[in-house]
Motif scaffolding. Sequence first.
Motif, PDB file in Angstrom:
ATOM      1  N   TYR A  92       0.844  -1.202   0.029  1.00  0.00           N
ATOM      2  CA  TYR A  92       0.041   0.008   0.047  1.00  0.00           C
ATOM      3  C   TYR A  92       0.647   1.126   0.025  1.00  0.00           C
ATOM      4  CZ  TYR A  92      -3.341   3.637   1.734  1.00  0.00           C
ATOM      5  OH  TYR A  92      -4.221   4.651   1.779  1.00  0.00           O
ATOM      6  N   LEU A  93       0.819   2.001  -1.117  1.00  0.00           N
ATOM      7  CA  LEU A  93       1.882   3.044  -1.039  1.00  0.00           C
ATOM      8  C   LEU A  93       0.915   4.566  -0.622  1.00  0.00           C
ATOM      9  CD1 LEU A  93       2.886   1.166  -3.268  1.00  0.00           C
ATOM     10  CD2 LEU A  93       3.325   3.425  -4.724  1.00  0.00           C
ATOM     11  N   ALA A  94       1.199   4.653   0.571  1.00  0.00           N
ATOM     12  CA  ALA A  94       0.752   5.917   1.207  1.00  0.00           C
ATOM     13  C   ALA A  94       1.968   6.678   2.035  1.00  0.00           C
ATOM     14  CB  ALA A  94      -0.421   5.330   1.894  1.00  0.00           C
ATOM     15  N   VAL A  95       1.797   7.774   2.140  1.00  0.00           N
ATOM     16  CA  VAL A  95       2.433   8.690   3.217  1.00  0.00           C
ATOM     17  C   VAL A  95       2.329   8.393   4.571  1.00  0.00           C
ATOM     18  CG1 VAL A  95       3.476  10.833   4.078  1.00  0.00           C
ATOM     19  CG2 VAL A  95       2.968  10.474   1.610  1.00  0.00           C
ATOM     20  N   SER A  96       3.229   8.091   5.576  1.00  0.00           N
ATOM     21  CA  SER A  96       2.999   7.935   6.836  1.00  0.00           C
ATOM     22  C   SER A  96       2.237   8.851   7.509  1.00  0.00           C
ATOM     23  CB  SER A  96       4.268   7.523   7.669  1.00  0.00           C
ATOM     24  OG  SER A  96       5.199   6.624   6.991  1.00  0.00           O
ATOM     25  N   GLY A  97       1.040   8.640   8.189  1.00  0.00           N
ATOM     26  CA  GLY A  97       0.196   9.600   8.743  1.00  0.00           C
ATOM     27  C   GLY A  97      -0.881   9.939   8.035  1.00  0.00           C
ATOM     28  N   GLN A  98      -0.727   9.477   6.650  1.00  0.00           N
ATOM     29  CA  GLN A  98      -1.786  10.178   5.718  1.00  0.00           C
ATOM     30  C   GLN A  98      -2.851   8.748   5.015  1.00  0.00           C
ATOM     31  OE1 GLN A  98      -0.438  12.784   2.981  1.00  0.00           O
ATOM     32  NE2 GLN A  98       0.649  13.938   4.307  1.00  0.00           N
ATOM     33  N   GLU A  99      -2.482   7.645   5.866  1.00  0.00           N
ATOM     34  CA  GLU A  99      -3.103   6.412   5.177  1.00  0.00           C
ATOM     35  C   GLU A  99      -4.575   6.609   5.116  1.00  0.00           C
ATOM     36  OE1 GLU A  99       0.563   5.478   7.775  1.00  0.00           O
ATOM     37  OE2 GLU A  99      -1.535   6.711   8.266  1.00  0.00           O
ATOM     38  N   ASP A 100      -5.120   5.775   4.439  1.00  0.00           N
ATOM     39  CA  ASP A 100      -6.700   5.615   4.376  1.00  0.00           C
ATOM     40  C   ASP A 100      -7.133   4.528   5.102  1.00  0.00           C
ATOM     41  OD1 ASP A 100      -9.127   5.081   3.421  1.00  0.00           O
ATOM     42  OD2 ASP A 100      -9.006   6.116   1.744  1.00  0.00           O
ATOM     43  N   SER A 101      -7.859   4.732   6.376  1.00  0.00           N
ATOM     44  CA  SER A 101      -8.061   3.826   7.330  1.00  0.00           C
ATOM     45  C   SER A 101      -8.983   2.785   6.486  1.00  0.00           C
ATOM     46  CB  SER A 101      -8.877   4.332   8.588  1.00  0.00           C
ATOM     47  OG  SER A 101      -9.992   4.938   8.096  1.00  0.00           O
ATOM     48  N   ASN A 102      -9.914   3.049   5.576  1.00  0.00           N
ATOM     49  CA  ASN A 102     -10.782   2.124   4.864  1.00  0.00           C
ATOM     50  C   ASN A 102     -10.196   1.080   4.167  1.00  0.00           C
ATOM     51  OD1 ASN A 102     -12.975   3.471   5.880  1.00  0.00           O
ATOM     52  ND2 ASN A 102     -13.148   4.770   3.933  1.00  0.00           N
ATOM     53  N   ILE A 103      -8.911   1.417   3.550  1.00  0.00           N
ATOM     54  CA  ILE A 103      -8.199   0.655   2.841  1.00  0.00           C
ATOM     55  C   ILE A 103      -7.334  -0.249   3.866  1.00  0.00           C
ATOM     56  CG2 ILE A 103      -6.107   0.357   1.015  1.00  0.00           C
ATOM     57  CD1 ILE A 103      -7.425   2.952  -0.219  1.00  0.00           C
ATOM     58  N   THR A 104      -6.657   0.414   4.679  1.00  0.00           N
ATOM     59  CA  THR A 104      -5.664  -0.457   5.633  1.00  0.00           C
ATOM     60  C   THR A 104      -6.705  -1.532   6.505  1.00  0.00           C
ATOM     61  OG1 THR A 104      -5.802   1.184   7.476  1.00  0.00           O
ATOM     62  CG2 THR A 104      -4.155   1.382   5.801  1.00  0.00           C
ATOM     63  N   LEU A 126       9.923   7.552   1.826  1.00  0.00           N
ATOM     64  CA  LEU A 126      10.989   6.870   2.402  1.00  0.00           C
ATOM     65  C   LEU A 126      11.470   5.888   1.300  1.00  0.00           C
ATOM     66  CD1 LEU A 126       9.691   5.780   6.079  1.00  0.00           C
ATOM     67  CD2 LEU A 126      11.235   7.772   5.298  1.00  0.00           C
ATOM     68  N   TYR A 127      10.611   5.559   0.218  1.00  0.00           N
ATOM     69  CA  TYR A 127      10.948   4.560  -0.862  1.00  0.00           C
ATOM     70  C   TYR A 127      10.689   5.350  -1.935  1.00  0.00           C
ATOM     71  CZ  TYR A 127      10.969   1.119   2.851  1.00  0.00           C
ATOM     72  OH  TYR A 127      11.243   0.557   4.068  1.00  0.00           O
ATOM     73  N   PRO A 128      11.317   6.254  -2.600  1.00  0.00           N
ATOM     74  CA  PRO A 128      11.011   7.146  -3.981  1.00  0.00           C
ATOM     75  C   PRO A 128      10.892   6.337  -5.037  1.00  0.00           C
ATOM     76  CG  PRO A 128      13.051   7.851  -2.749  1.00  0.00           C
ATOM     77  CD  PRO A 128      12.630   6.712  -1.941  1.00  0.00           C
ATOM     78  N   THR A 129      11.860   5.314  -4.968  1.00  0.00           N
ATOM     79  CA  THR A 129      11.940   4.608  -6.352  1.00  0.00           C
ATOM     80  C   THR A 129      11.148   3.210  -6.359  1.00  0.00           C
ATOM     81  OG1 THR A 129      13.905   3.249  -5.454  1.00  0.00           O
ATOM     82  CG2 THR A 129      14.191   5.453  -6.696  1.00  0.00           C
ATOM     83  N   PHE A 130      10.313   3.247  -5.323  1.00  0.00           N
ATOM     84  CA  PHE A 130       9.577   1.846  -5.180  1.00  0.00           C
ATOM     85  C   PHE A 130       8.516   1.690  -6.258  1.00  0.00           C
ATOM     86  CE2 PHE A 130       5.895  -0.679  -3.627  1.00  0.00           C
ATOM     87  CZ  PHE A 130       6.554  -1.960  -3.332  1.00  0.00           C
ATOM     88  N   ALA A 131       7.800   2.937  -6.618  1.00  0.00           N
ATOM     89  CA  ALA A 131       6.809   3.008  -7.523  1.00  0.00           C
ATOM     90  C   ALA A 131       7.051   2.562  -8.839  1.00  0.00           C
ATOM     91  CB  ALA A 131       5.944   4.208  -7.347  1.00  0.00           C
ATOM     92  N   LYS A 132       8.348   3.112  -9.315  1.00  0.00           N
ATOM     93  CA  LYS A 132       9.009   3.013 -10.552  1.00  0.00           C
ATOM     94  C   LYS A 132       9.070   1.482 -11.194  1.00  0.00           C
ATOM     95  CE  LYS A 132      11.421   7.332 -10.075  1.00  0.00           C
ATOM     96  NZ  LYS A 132      12.832   7.861 -10.200  1.00  0.00           N
TER      97      LYS A 132
END
Length: 486
Positions: A92-104, A126-132
Motif C-alpha cells: 500500500y503506497l501511502a505517506v506515513s500518517g496519511q493512510e486511508d483507514s478504509n483501505i488499511t 522513504l521509498y522514492p523509487t519503489f513505485a517505478k
Amino acid sequence: MSAAAGIEEVPQMNLKINWKNLHGSKKTFRNGVYASVLAAVLLVALILLNLVVRALPSKYTEYDISTSALFTLSETSTNLLHELQTDVKAYYLAVSGQEDSNITRLLDRYADESSHFSWEQRDPVLYPTFAKKYDGASTGCVVLTTADNYDVVSYNDMYPMDLDAYYNSGTYQYSFDAENCLTAGIARVIRTTSYRMYELTGHGETSLESDFTETLDNAGVAVEELNLTTAGSIPADADELIINAPLADVTEDEAVMLSAYVEGGGKLLVVTDFTISTSHLDTVLAACGMTRQEGLLVETDADNYPYGYPQTYLMPSISSCEMLAGMTSGMRVYMPIAQGIVQSDDSEYVLTTLLSTSDQAYSLLDYTNAETVEKSEEDPEGSFAVAVAAENTSTGARVVWINCPNALLSATNQSVSGGNAQMLGSLANWFNVEQTTAVISSKSLSAESLTVPNGAMIGLGLLFIFVLPIVCLIAGVVICLIRRRR
C-alpha cells in the motif's frame, strides 16, 4: 541530708506491650502484601490478555458497524482467499500518517482470511523509487504481487465517482469499490493462463460494453472481433466465440464453420433476438438439442419481474449449477423481452437450464397482434427456460444459448448491480474450466440519516425528559433510606 536522699526516685515506666495492636498491624501488613501481589498478578494478566487480543485477527477484535458493511468481506472474496495456494504480497503506497483507514482495515481483513496473503505499507517519501518498479503505480494505490506477476489497483478505481450524479446534479458522490478491485486483482495475479474470446461481427451484433469486457478481463479473457466473411475461418487460438444479438442471420457458409467448430469441441455463446429470423444460426443450436419456444414470455409471479415494469421484463430464477458458480446468493439477472428455449430429450448433449421463469408464466403466441399481454387459451403455460447450456462430454464442446437480445446490455446489467456481467464471467470461466470470481458491488460512503417517526417523538420525549429522571430520583431516595436504617 545525704546525697542519696537528695535524689528523687524515678517512677517505673509502663513497658507493657499491647499485643492486640501489634497483631492488628501484622494483619494489615499481610493484607497489604496480598493486595500488592494480587494487583501485580492482575496487571501481568491484563498485559498478557492485551498481547493475546492484539495477536488475534482483526475480524474478531474489530466490528464493522458501518451502514454499508465497508469492511465485511463477501462470500466471493473469502472463498478465493481460503482456496489461495500462491503467496500474494500487497504493498500500500501511502505517506506515513496519511493512510486511508478504509483501505488499511480492508487489507487487514484479507490478511486475516489467508496465510498466503500479507501486506505492507510503502511510504513514497522513504521509498522514492519503489513505485517505478510497477507500471501505473502511484501514491494511494495498492500493488498486488506474486513471484512472477503483479497488478496495480489505483486509488481512483477503489473510489469511483458517480458520473450520473455529477452530470445531473453537480454533486460529487463516491463509492467504495476496493473489495471488488482487490479480489479481481488477486485473481489476475495468481492466474497463469490467458484466454481469447472472439466476438462475431458483420451481422449487426451488439458489441460488448465495458461492464462485460472488464468482467471478462478479470477472468483472464481478452475479447477480439472476428468477421467470418473476411477471415474465412475461425482462428486456431479461439478459446470461445460469442454471437451477441445479431440483427441478421449468419450465412450458410458461416453456419457450416460454426457447426464444425462446435463439433470439434469448441465453446460458443449465442444471444438471440426472437424478432429476428436466424434459421441458419438456429440450425447450429438445434444440433446441440435446443430449439425456440414460439411466443413472448410473460411472467405472472411478482417475484420474477421488477415492480412497476411490464410482465415481459423478466428476472428469472438462477439455477444452482457449475456453469453459474460465480453467482452469489442474492444476485439477480435481468432479461427484458425474452423467448423460451425447448430442450430435446434425445440429444447427445447434456442440457442444463441456467435461467427459467416461474411455473406461473406463459408464452404469448400472438404477441405481434396482441394489444395486451392477457393470456389466451392457446398460450402454453408453465416454467420456461430462458438460457440453456449444452455440453458434449465426448468432444468437450460447450454451448450456451440466451434467448434475450437485451441480456448483455450495460443498462440491463446496471439494473441488477452487475448480475448480468457476472453471468457472462461465470460462463467464460466454465468454458475455460477456471475457478470463477464474482463481481462485488460497490459500497456507498453516504450514511443514511436516522429519522424518528412523528408518532414516536412524543413518547420518547416523555420517556427521556420525565419518566427516566423520576425513576432515578425515586431509586436514589430509596437507597439513601435503606443505608440510614443500617
